[in-house]
Design a protein around this motif. Structure first.
Motif, mmCIF file in Angstrom:
data_model
loop_
_atom_site.group_PDB
_atom_site.id
_atom_site.type_symbol
_atom_site.label_atom_id
_atom_site.label_comp_id
_atom_site.label_asym_id
_atom_site.label_seq_id
_atom_site.Cartn_x
_atom_site.Cartn_y
_atom_site.Cartn_z
ATOM 1 N N LEU A 197 8.253 11.318 4.514
ATOM 2 C CA LEU A 197 8.332 10.191 5.441
ATOM 3 C C LEU A 197 8.982 10.595 6.757
ATOM 4 O O LEU A 197 8.503 10.225 7.841
ATOM 5 C CB LEU A 197 9.126 9.051 4.807
ATOM 6 N N GLY B 34 -1.128 5.026 3.126
ATOM 7 C CA GLY B 34 -0.670 3.655 2.922
ATOM 8 C C GLY B 34 0.120 3.118 4.093
ATOM 9 O O GLY B 34 -0.005 1.943 4.455
ATOM 10 N N PHE B 35 0.935 3.966 4.717
ATOM 11 C CA PHE B 35 1.683 3.510 5.883
ATOM 12 C C PHE B 35 0.762 3.243 7.068
ATOM 13 O O PHE B 35 0.983 2.292 7.832
ATOM 14 C CB PHE B 35 2.759 4.530 6.268
ATOM 15 N N MET C 33 0.449 7.944 -0.069
ATOM 16 C CA MET C 33 1.551 7.193 0.539
ATOM 17 C C MET C 33 1.434 7.163 2.061
ATOM 18 O O MET C 33 1.596 6.106 2.688
ATOM 19 C CB MET C 33 2.887 7.807 0.146
ATOM 20 N N LEU C 34 1.152 8.318 2.676
ATOM 21 C CA LEU C 34 1.084 8.372 4.135
ATOM 22 C C LEU C 34 -0.124 7.606 4.656
ATOM 23 O O LEU C 34 -0.050 6.955 5.707
ATOM 24 C CB LEU C 34 1.049 9.827 4.602
ATOM 25 N N GLN D 243 0.790 -1.223 0.000
ATOM 26 C CA GLN D 243 0.000 0.000 0.000
ATOM 27 C C GLN D 243 0.832 1.289 0.000
ATOM 28 O O GLN D 243 0.550 2.196 -0.788
ATOM 29 C CB GLN D 243 -0.959 -0.005 1.200
ATOM 30 N N PRO D 244 1.874 1.417 0.849
ATOM 31 C CA PRO D 244 2.680 2.651 0.769
ATOM 32 C C PRO D 244 3.353 2.833 -0.583
ATOM 33 O O PRO D 244 3.450 3.960 -1.082
ATOM 34 C CB PRO D 244 3.716 2.473 1.888
#
Length: 418
Positions: A222, A357-358, A354-355, A74-75
């Protein structure tokens, strides 16, 4: 494929055919399709295990791998979507998902099952599931549409669960589990045309708007997020959501049969969960604009713990099981709108996929352990009791973890907006 020329910019109205309503409808369609089959895979545990002479731990391991790779992917899928646009990632994800379901029908060894149900579907979900849909909503829709659209996208996934759970039971009985998997795989190809409405611009083509913060690299985003206390608490708390949901989705049908109930009760219980989560997700999206999101999350996790404790303490009956399904449905994915809203509030839209995703990776680590420990615990003890009590414990801990979250933008964004 390239993004359509009518790509929207956050804070502006989309132009051309991609109006906010069209974007939301298409995204809900993707969420429905992507979440449906994977939520019904528990109904393939018994027939596949019986036909191939497997213990429940074999099927449990494959779906645990799926949950873990969904989370790991996911990320990366989010970062690719943030950098190159959503449509490419979603198309690849849909093809992997469709292929994994179809080939799962011919998986006669544990390794083949791990590769199809685990690796292919896991990475396919990373590229085509509701997380990317919600990220696209955050980038494409005006601010006033976002919170409710997060709830709508999540609710659509729940309707997929409501639709596909009894469908899996009915098709398994009518045409067999192998043909059912092939039909489900073919249905995933419908994600391809729907994804056209969710195309987001590549990073290089995104205009700089007045009041925007300085552009960030992936690494800078990140470092900022992982050093932010509230984000870390959000990530840790979301682990519980994955643990509880994955365990119930995969092992609940077999658990109910073990307690003397029919497979149909399991199918309707998961369907009821999906139906009531439509209400829960929409309500969560609506409340996210009015109440502190951290309180919504804490209340959700604590309520789940109470519901599970009551359910496992009662004698097994269809009525008690369906009521449990309704209560859990209201709480099922109603964590997603406030969680996504907090990420968007803290860090903005640039690296939102992305965030998010984390955060979802933590969810899927929980899902991996919930499915895996469920299978191992049953094979070792003949019971799921240990996992139920772990789900209760994690629910209480997550309720406490979410309370100290601070709901405001990071200093970098706050300064730019000022």
């Amino acid at each position: 494929m390239s993004a359509p020329a009518s790509t929207a910019v956050p804070g502006r109205k989309p132009v051309g055919w991609r109006t906010p309503l069209i974007i939301v409808i298409a995204g809900c369609g993707v969420g429905l399709l992507a979440f449906g089959p994977r939520s019904a895979l528990g109904f393939f545990l018994t027939p596949m295990s019986q036909e191939n002479g497997w213990g429940r731990d074999v099927f449990g391991l494959a779906l645990a791998i799926q949950n873990l790779l969904w989370g790991i992917g996911q990320p990366f899928a989010g970062a690719l979507a943030d950098r190159f646009g959503t449509i490419r990632v979603m198309a690849i994800g849909a093809l992997l998902y469709a292929g994994g379901l179809a080939l799962m029908a011919y998986s006669s060894t544990p390794l083949a099952l791990d590769l199809t149900a685990g690796v292919m579907i896991g990475f396919g979900l990373a590229g085509s599931s509701f997380n990317l849909v919600i990220a696209a909503f955050g980038k494409l829709l005006p601010v006033e549409w976002r919170s409710l659209s997060f709830g709508a996208g999540t609710a659509a996934g729940s309707f997929g669960q409501f639709l596909f759970s009894p469908l899996a039971v009915g098709l398994n009985q009518a045409v067999g589990w192998q043909t059912t998997l092939i039909i489900f795989g073919a249905a995933m190809l419908m994600i391809l045309p729907l994804s056209l409405a969710l195309a987001t611009p590549a990073a290089a083509t995104q205009p700089v708007t007045a009041g925007a913060a300085e552009p960030q690299s992936l690494r800078q985003a990140l470092v900022e997020a992982l050093g932010h206390r509230s984000y870390v608490l959000l990530v840790l708390g979301f682990f519980t959501c994955g643990f509880q949901l994955a365990f119930i989705t995969v092992h609940m049908p077999a658990y109910l049969v073990d307690r003397g109930l029919s497979a149909a009760v399991g199918g309707w219980t998961l369907a009821i969960i999906g139906l009531f989560n439509i209400v829960g997700s929409l309500a969560s999206g609506w409340l996210g604009n009015r109440w502190p999101k951290r309180y919504l999350l804490a209340a959700n996790y604590f309520s789940r713990a109470v519901a599970i404790a009551i359910f496992i303490s009662l004698p097994a009956s269809p009525a008690a099981t369906l009521v449990f399904g309704a209560v859990m449905g209201l709480l099922w994915l109603s964590t997603v709108p406030p969680t996504s809203g907090l990420v968007l509030l803290m860090f903005g839209t640039r690296w939102f996929a992305m965030l998010s995703g984390f955060v979802f990776f933590s969810h899927q680590v929980g899902g991996f352990l919930g499915v895996l420990i469920g299978g191992i615990a049953f094979e070792r003890t003949g019971s799921y009791d240990l996992v139920w009590w772990l789900a209760i414990l994690f629910g209480v801990l997550s309720a406490v973890i979410n309370l100290p979250i601070v709901e405001k933008p990071v200093a970098r964004l706050a300064a730019a907006r000022a």
